[in-house]
Design an enzyme around this catalytic site. Sequence first.
Site, PDB file in Angstrom:
ATOM      1  CB  THR A 126      -0.925   0.012   1.228  1.00  0.00           C
ATOM      2  OG1 THR A 126      -1.572  -1.250   1.348  1.00  0.00           O
ATOM      3  CG2 THR A 126      -1.956   1.118   1.113  1.00  0.00           C
ATOM      4  CB  THR A 127       3.616   2.392   2.225  1.00  0.00           C
ATOM      5  OG1 THR A 127       2.903   1.974   3.401  1.00  0.00           O
ATOM      6  CG2 THR A 127       4.329   3.704   2.512  1.00  0.00           C
ATOM      7  CG  HIS A 176      -6.441  -1.269   4.041  1.00  0.00           C
ATOM      8  ND1 HIS A 176      -5.578  -1.575   3.018  1.00  0.00           N
ATOM      9  CD2 HIS A 176      -5.688  -0.754   5.049  1.00  0.00           C
ATOM     10  CE1 HIS A 176      -4.342  -1.252   3.374  1.00  0.00           C
ATOM     11  NE2 HIS A 176      -4.385  -0.750   4.590  1.00  0.00           N
ATOM     12  NE  ARG A 224       8.390  -7.434   8.191  1.00  0.00           N
ATOM     13  CZ  ARG A 224       8.949  -8.608   7.912  1.00  0.00           C
ATOM     14  NH1 ARG A 224      10.031  -8.992   8.575  1.00  0.00           N
ATOM     15  NH2 ARG A 224       8.460  -9.401   6.995  1.00  0.00           N
ATOM     16  CE  LYS A 225      13.713  -9.191   7.263  1.00  0.00           C
ATOM     17  NZ  LYS A 225      13.934 -10.666   7.316  1.00  0.00           N
TER      18      LYS A 225
END
Length: 322
Positions: free
Chosen positions: A70-71, A130, A284-285
């Site tokens: 999403t980001t 969402h 995060r990753k």
Amino acid sequence: MAFTGEQQANEEDKLILSLPIEKGWRTPDLYLFQEFWYSSRILQGVINSQKYFQAKDGDVVVASFPKSGTTWLKALTFAIVNRQHFSSHKNHPLLTSNPHELVPFVEVGFLGDIHDRISNMAEPRLYATHVTFPSLPKSIQESNCKVIYICRNPFDTFISCWYFFNKIKPESLPELTMEEGFERYCKGLIETGPWWNHILCYWKESIDRPNKVLFLKYEDLKDDISFHVKRVAEFLGCPFTQDEEISGLIESVINLSSFEKMKDLEVNKSGTTVMNVEKKYFFRKAEVGDWVNYFSLPMRETLSKFIEEKFSGSGLSFKTCS
């Protein structure tokens, strides 16, 4: 327009209390509304947006199941649509604002007093959601606004959700074990789940109405981001010109919106954004296939079989490793 009258609040409370209820991941409870699960607070935003949000034909909605890219898609879409307004990246909003602030969630915007800002944004208005397609405001479904949906393989989505929700849950809730989270995930008991129906609803719309809904896969973007950036621009009616391509504008948009770039910005290292979530938890990753570091063989077999059953005949498949 006031959304918080005592009578309306009582009606919403009665509705929520009448719904099926299950344990949540980052909230104590989830409520089943229109066949999908929501926390009580988000559910209020869903109901209010269905009642009051008025889409315009020029609007763009970035849609996704949580933790599916999403980001990244918000940043890419914002950069693509606004590339003429911010030709110099020195003062680009993505350098000073989190993507969730630039592309707000419709359902979150209708939780309180910020709904006026949500509705009166400068055009073209960029929103996110969402919420599953059938539960979107009718004006989004029926207008000529565009919807871009990003889907991620269910293995990586689960790991990302499990990490994220454990990070943002209140201290009063116990940490969700991977085994418990996986069991709930396979039952669809997760916010805006069942995830398979969420994906399939948008997939069906993208087939039936290709000019309305563009369906993207996270893994495809990772494989060939340049191709898909051009595809998004064409879908939105603002294709890159030959001069823009020659000048390297596509590469510039990609670099500006990259995970590495956004994660390294000071604006995304501290502070909070949507729903008071710390910005750093959105980065995060962003890897494809990270799930192999966590899944046991039985988990892998269970989810593989589950995906085969749920998506059989749909024509939709997933790339699960890089």
